[in-house]
Structure formats: C-alpha cells, structure tokens
Design a protein around this motif. Structure first.
Motif: not given
Length: 447
Positions: A146-152
């Motif tokens: 799973v790729a973590p979502p971006g910070r924003d």
C-alpha cells in the motif's frame, strides 16, 4: 509560583529514549509488557506532580521483520494501557497517540470519551497522521503493498476526522441524563442528537453511546512539525508536542504556531507548547557524561541506524565523520517519516556544519538533548520557559525508570524552589493541570 506555570509531561517509549536504554544494567529489557513496570513509572510521574504521561504509538514495528529488532517495540495499545494506569493513579494526565490514518472517528470518539469518564477527566488524544509504509501495509485492502497517501491528503483527512470526533463528543448535552425513575425517562427530549456528518472521507450518523466527557472534550495534542501539522495544531490543538533543538528555532516555531492560531480565530495563548526534552542526568556533569558515554558505547553503530531511521534515509548514506548527504542538506523532502523531525536535524547540521558524529552529540532523537547535573537541566528548562519559547516540556529520559526517578528526586525540587513548578496538584483534570477551561456544550457556545 511565577505568573506563568511550567507544564511537564513525560514521554514513555518502552525502556527509554536512548537506543541502548534496554541494554543498561539498571533496565529490565522485557518490562515494556509488564503492567507493574508501567504502574511504577506512572506513580513516579504522579509523585513528581507532572501534568501527564504521554504514550507514542505505531501500528507497525517500524522495521523489516526479517531482520532482528534493535530496540523494544511500541508494543501495547495506548488506550488499553492507559485504562490500567487510570486505575493506578488519581491526578496524572493520560495522553494516548492514535493516528487518524488507520482508525474511524466513531471508534476513537467512543474510546477517548470512555477513558475520560473512567479517569474522571484526565485524558488527552495526541492526533497524528501515518506515513510509515510498514503501518500502511498492516491496513491494506486487497493485495500487494500500500502506498501511503501524500501529506496534504493525510492532513485533510485528519481535519475532517477531528471535526467528526468533536461533534460526537457534543452529541449529548451536559444535562442530557434525566434518569427519572418515576416516569421511566432516562434522557431529556432533544438532548441526545445525531450529528449526520457527510464529508469527503467519512459518513457518520451518531450520536455517541455515552454522555459528554467530564472535560467536555478530552484535551487534544498534536505532534506534527510540517506546515500541515502546524495548521492542524493551530486549528484544533490544546497542546503541541513540538520538536525543537535550539532556542532560536523554538521561538520561531512558537511565533508561527500562535500566528496561525490567531488566523483561525483562536486565542494564540490558548495552546500549550511542550517540545520534547531528552536528557541524561548525573549528580555532576562529569557523571552524566560518563552515563551517556556508557549508553553510546552499548549502542555502537546502531546510533547511526537510529538516526537514519529518523531521517528516512538508508544507513549506508551516513558516515560518522562526514556531513549529512548534500541532497539532504539542500532540503529534499522526506519520503515517509516525519518531515518536521527531519527538518530539525537537517537545520542544525546545516547551520553549524556538523558531522554525523557531532549531530549525535546534540540529539538522541530530533529533540533537544541536555547532558548534565540537575542544576544544569533546571537551567536549560528555565531558559526556554522564561524566553517564552515554550510552556513546558515533554520529558524524554535516557532510560526508565532511573532517568525519570533522577528527575523527580533532584530536578523537580529545584524547579519548585525557583517558583516555576507546582508543589502539589491544584486540579483533578488534565485541562485543570494545563490551565485550560472545560469545553462547554453547544448551547453555551451558541450563547
């Protein structure tokens, strides 16, 4: 007491803040799952009249499980652990870290409200988002990594998450419970309401399954240091577990945070800024340095790997007697991990042209490090407090329980003698300890 009151919490990470804490002769390396150990630490903090005990958390090992672990994990669920400590203490605040990335608002609102009732108003939620890929792979839906979502996106979700949790805490009026045995009416008409939230990330009807928490809302802490973290803190937080290594940086951070709070329509002075403070104590500076050297020797090259993990870089990119890699010093953003934490280390390395070895003489983690006598540590605390850079500190001793015991027995009396710290608890709730009012229900806010 001074006009301003110093606030002190203790951040308990398994056996201590130093990566070799578990190897120290005074430490039981298996104690991190022993309830008696945690009760001893909590009662020690309460004996020192500290504001709160703070628990970090990670829903992963932060490491490749195919390799041996080099430090004890953050093993126990913080809410479960604090439930036990609530019954073993009477005044100490209890702060648990729970990520908005891996939870649902209703569950979080319910657990913290429950613990606030069970502790009679001593609970805080430390709001964080998750960028650790190992953690995201523990909560994947479907197959593959799973790729973590971006910070924003993580912070947008976090903001909506907090809005929903606070609405659920307010879904009962303060006087909702009628409990009229004669009529059989348990609650007042209209005093328990759905919240009917429909947002980008969550759809929640409510109401919560219990009356409003004793504090109105449990205290909200926030620990992110990036721009998104500062905005989340400025908008919602009662307290901030900041990460600052120098007085100048701490002053700039305080000004920025309070300015953002004002922009959100909040009183800038309503936020308690409490950065981490790592320390190694001895009866003299020489004794403290000897203790620090002993721990460093036990850790060996693992100190390098520990720093690499904090910077989210490959340990092979760090060399003891060379500066940080140029791409780091040039300001590349972190991929995974905490951008704010990385910035702390990179900024002091860049400003003072430090080698990796010199960096590790300044910080155990990305927080300020003091190695010295009780008087020197008290001086360091007073300097930042008097300058207005902080409202207090989250204490991060090198090893538990000895590091905390040294602080309580030898530093707390100095701070009390200087009129900086309480001699006894004047309140029974965490909001009271922090000088914060109880959050009123929606009718009082509307007036």
């Amino acid at each position: 007491m001074s006009a301003r009151e110093l606030h002190l919490g203790v951040n308990v990470l398994a056996d201590g803040m130093h990566p070799a804490a578990w190897q120290h002769p005074d430490v039981d390396p298996a104690a991190f799952v022993d309830p008696d150990y945690w009760i001893r630490v909590a009662r020690l903090a309460e004996r020192g009249t500290l504001d709160a005990l703070f628990l970090a958390d990670s829903p992963s090992l932060f490491a490749d499980p195919r390799k041996p672990l080099t430090t004890p994990p953050l093993a126990l669920d913080p809410i479960v652990l604090l439930s036990a400590l609530a019954s073993a203490t009477t005044h100490l605040g209890l702060i648990a870290t729970v990520s908005t990335s891996f939870e649902e608002p209703f569950n979080v609102a319910r657990r913290f409200a429950s613990l606030d009732h069970l502790s009679r108003g001593r609970v805080a939620w430390n709001v964080v988002t998750g960028s650790d890929p190992y953690a995201w792979n523990n909560f994947g839906h479907g197959q593959g990594p799973v790729a973590p979502p971006g910070r924003d996106e993580r912070y947008r979700r976090a903001a909506e998450f907090v809005d929903v949790v606070r609405a659920l805490w307010d879904s009962w009026d303060d006087d909702a419970v009628l409990a009229d045995k004669a009529t059989g009416a348990f609650s007042r008409i209209g005093a328990v309401r759905t919240i009917d939230h429909r947002g980008t990330y969550f759809s929640v009807d409510g109401p919560l399954t219990m009356p409003r928490p004793p504090q109105g809302h449990p205290v909200l802490f926030q620990a992110g240091g990036s721009a998104g973290g500062l905005d989340l803190a400025a908008r919602y937080a009662d307290g901030v577990f900041a990460a600052q290594a120098t007085l100048g940086d701490a002053l700039r951070n305080a000004r920025e945070l309070r300015s953002r709070a004002h922009a959100f329509g909040r009183d800038p002075q309503s936020i308690r800024i409490m950065p981490g403070l790592s320390f190694v104590l001895g009866s003299t500076e020489a004794e403290a340095r000897a203790r620090n050297d002993e721990l460093n020797e036990l850790a060996g090259d693992r100190r390098l790997s520990h720093l690499a993990g904090q910077l989210s870089v490959d340990p092979a990119e760090l060399q003891w007697d060379k500066p940080l890699p140029r791409w780091l010093l040039d300001g590349a953003e972190a991929v995974g991990g905490s951008q704010g934490a990385r910035d702390i280390v990179v900024n002091i390395a860049r400003r003072d042209n430090l080698t990796v070895r010199q960096i590790l003489d300044r910080v155990i983690t990305w927080h300020r490090l003091v190695v010295g006598s009780p008087e020197q540590l008290a001086d360091a605390i007073e300097e930042w407090f008097a300058a207005g850079a902080v409202d207090g500190f989250n204490l991060m001793p090198d090893a538990f329980p000895s590091g905390l015991e040294l602080f309580v027995d030898h530093v707390v009396p100095i701070l009390r003698a200087r009129g900086l710290f309480r001699r006894e608890y004047a309140h029974t709730t965490l909001r009271g300890h922090l000088g914060l009012p109880r959050v009123p229900d929606h009718r009082a806010v509307a007036v």
